[in-house]
Design an enzyme around this catalytic site. Structure first.
Site, PDB file in Angstrom:
ATOM      1  CB  THR A   1      -1.003  -0.292   0.848  1.00 17.78           C
ATOM      2  OG1 THR A   1      -1.809  -0.588   1.305  1.00 17.78           O
ATOM      3  CG2 THR A   1      -1.643   1.609   1.126  1.00 17.78           C
ATOM      4  CB  ILE A   2       3.830   2.176   2.189  1.00 14.51           C
ATOM      5  CG1 ILE A   2       3.415   2.124   3.219  1.00 14.51           C
ATOM      6  CG2 ILE A   2       5.254   3.184   2.099  1.00 14.51           C
ATOM      7  CD1 ILE A   2       4.549   1.773   4.433  1.00 14.51           C
TER       8      ILE A   2
ATOM      9  CE  LYS B   1      -3.996  -2.345   3.771  1.00 14.06           C
ATOM     10  NZ  LYS B   1      -2.349  -2.955   3.511  1.00 14.06           N
TER      11      LYS B   1
ATOM     12  CG  ASP C   1     -17.141   3.056  -2.870  1.00 17.07           C
ATOM     13  OD1 ASP C   1     -18.071   2.484  -4.004  1.00 17.07           O
ATOM     14  OD2 ASP C   1     -17.515   3.857  -2.664  1.00 17.07           O
ATOM     15  CB  ALA C   2     -14.667   3.577  -7.365  1.00 19.92           C
TER      16      ALA C   2
ATOM     17  CG  LEU D   1     -10.004   1.448  -7.564  1.00 22.41           C
ATOM     18  CD1 LEU D   1     -10.781   1.465  -5.585  1.00 22.41           C
ATOM     19  CD2 LEU D   1      -9.066   2.192  -7.067  1.00 22.41           C
TER      20      LEU D   1
ATOM     21  CD  GLU E   1      -5.266  -6.466   3.311  1.00 22.62           C
ATOM     22  OE1 GLU E   1      -4.881  -5.732   4.316  1.00 22.62           O
ATOM     23  OE2 GLU E   1      -3.678  -6.639   2.534  1.00 22.62           O
TER      24      GLU E   1
ATOM     25  CG  HIS F   1      -2.421  -7.015   7.757  1.00 20.81           C
ATOM     26  ND1 HIS F   1      -2.043  -6.348   8.035  1.00 20.81           N
ATOM     27  CD2 HIS F   1      -3.428  -6.897   6.535  1.00 20.81           C
ATOM     28  CE1 HIS F   1      -2.115  -5.776   6.993  1.00 20.81           C
ATOM     29  NE2 HIS F   1      -1.988  -6.193   6.769  1.00 20.81           N
TER      30      HIS F   1
ATOM     31  NE  ARG G   1       5.053  -0.328   9.389  1.00 27.47           N
ATOM     32  CZ  ARG G   1       5.503  -0.621   7.808  1.00 27.47           C
ATOM     33  NH1 ARG G   1       5.156  -0.755   6.993  1.00 27.47           N
ATOM     34  NH2 ARG G   1       6.519   0.184   7.951  1.00 27.47           N
TER      35      ARG G   1
END
Lengths: 218, 218
Positions: free
Chosen positions: A36-37, A64, A67-68, A72, A114, A138, A141
């Protein structure tokens, strides 16, 4: 059972750093994850680059999505991702939209949910019933930074998700020496991040994960 | 009360399209949002570009962060965002980490929680108690596509969140003609997306939102 797959999350803040990192151990691992980062930093170019660098590996895009889902998914699968992630709080229609776009790109394309916060087994059953059969369990973090560790609640949830039929991937500050904690479960995937990327010898660290996976589940 | 702010979500799939779009109505609106879709496509460069184009507007980065709050916040606030979003299922420590980084960049920097799925008022109270006082009440785009509309449950939740003290922004396929539905609430912000971006005359459409906001809450 098949051995759990080894995935490394590229959570670098630049694509250059990610490339320099993954080149050290990309040949050893099974799944190259655009973290993600990295995705927030570099956008879809990061996904395209990993697809080009590793044509024969599984490329996972950890966006992650909430929506949409269709748009995506067109971005992620269109850039060459094999798997994209949705956040558990997304509407089921978002996940279905992602899955539908994926199936247009190929039968291997998949969506992983996730798991963060207060998801329910009822929701999980709805995902499963709609063909969303992969989840990432998960340990946050930031929860980890705040001192939360793996415990009985985690193992109970992981076991139940496996029993429900999900392909369960585990993550959250995992070290190779943690893997034995999960030996009773048919784990689908194991995500290493900093413990591989930041090791003195990242290739050796990745190999240690592979060896430990084979020792436990082989 | 202050009038609700007008925010437009740039959910374009290329930065070029986003720039061509926002130039038509950016001078009219209050908050320029780098939408999740644009951010997934173009990365942090999209945020930097909107900051440069609109030095005097509020720039909001809708990344819906779920974890690694510190690093994501350093990316977003570092690129010039005034507000970034977190997903409601994120751990409280993730939100706090974002907020803490924001406060290093300036007192106006803020974190908005995107409400999707099964969040609880207990969680909301925890956010508020930790200084996370902005939420986005969202009708999911995919839920909308599946035919779900605004209803009594939405209004009850929005009212309760306002009563709890939250600055509540509303979004999800909103048209100017929908805004009267929310007139009894002290709405903080209104997000227009496709109904402005895709209008024949986007500037006129943005002005129609502004006029309707003034008529209802002025």
């Amino acid at each position: 059972m098949a051995l759990p797959l080894l995935q490394v999350a590229l959570d670098n803040t630049t694509l250059e750093d990610a490339i320099n990192s993954v080149k050290l151990y990309g040949h050893i691992i099974d799944i190259v994850e655009v973290g993600t980062i990295l995705h927030v930093a570099e956008g879809i170019q990061a996904t395209k680059t990993m697809r080009e660098l590793y044509p024969d590996k599984i490329v996972l895009d950890d966006i992650k999505g909430a929506d949409a889902g269709k748009t995506l998914a067109e971005l992620c699968f269109g850039a060459g991702a094999d798997i994209m992630t949705a956040i558990c709080s997304a509407d089921i229609n978002t996940m279905i939209a992602m899955k539908n776009v994926g199936s247009q790109y190929g039968e291997y394309k998949d969506v992983q949910v996730e798991l963060y916060g207060d998801w329910t087994y009822q929701e999980a059953q709805q995902w499963y019933d709609n063909g969303i059969t992969q989840v990432v369990y998960h340990r946050s973090r930031d929860a980890e930074l705040a001192g939360k560790t793996w415990g009985p609640t985690d193992f109970e949830k992981i076991g139940k998700l496996c029993d429900m039929g999900f392909k369960v991937t585990i993550t959250g500050g995992l070290k190779a020496s943690d893997l034995h904690l999960f030996k009773e479960f048919p784990i689908h995937g194991v995500i290493g991040g900093r413990s591989i990327r930041n090791a003195d010898d990242p290739a050796q660290a990745a190999q240690a994960f592979k060896d430990e996976i084979k020792r436990i589940w082989g």
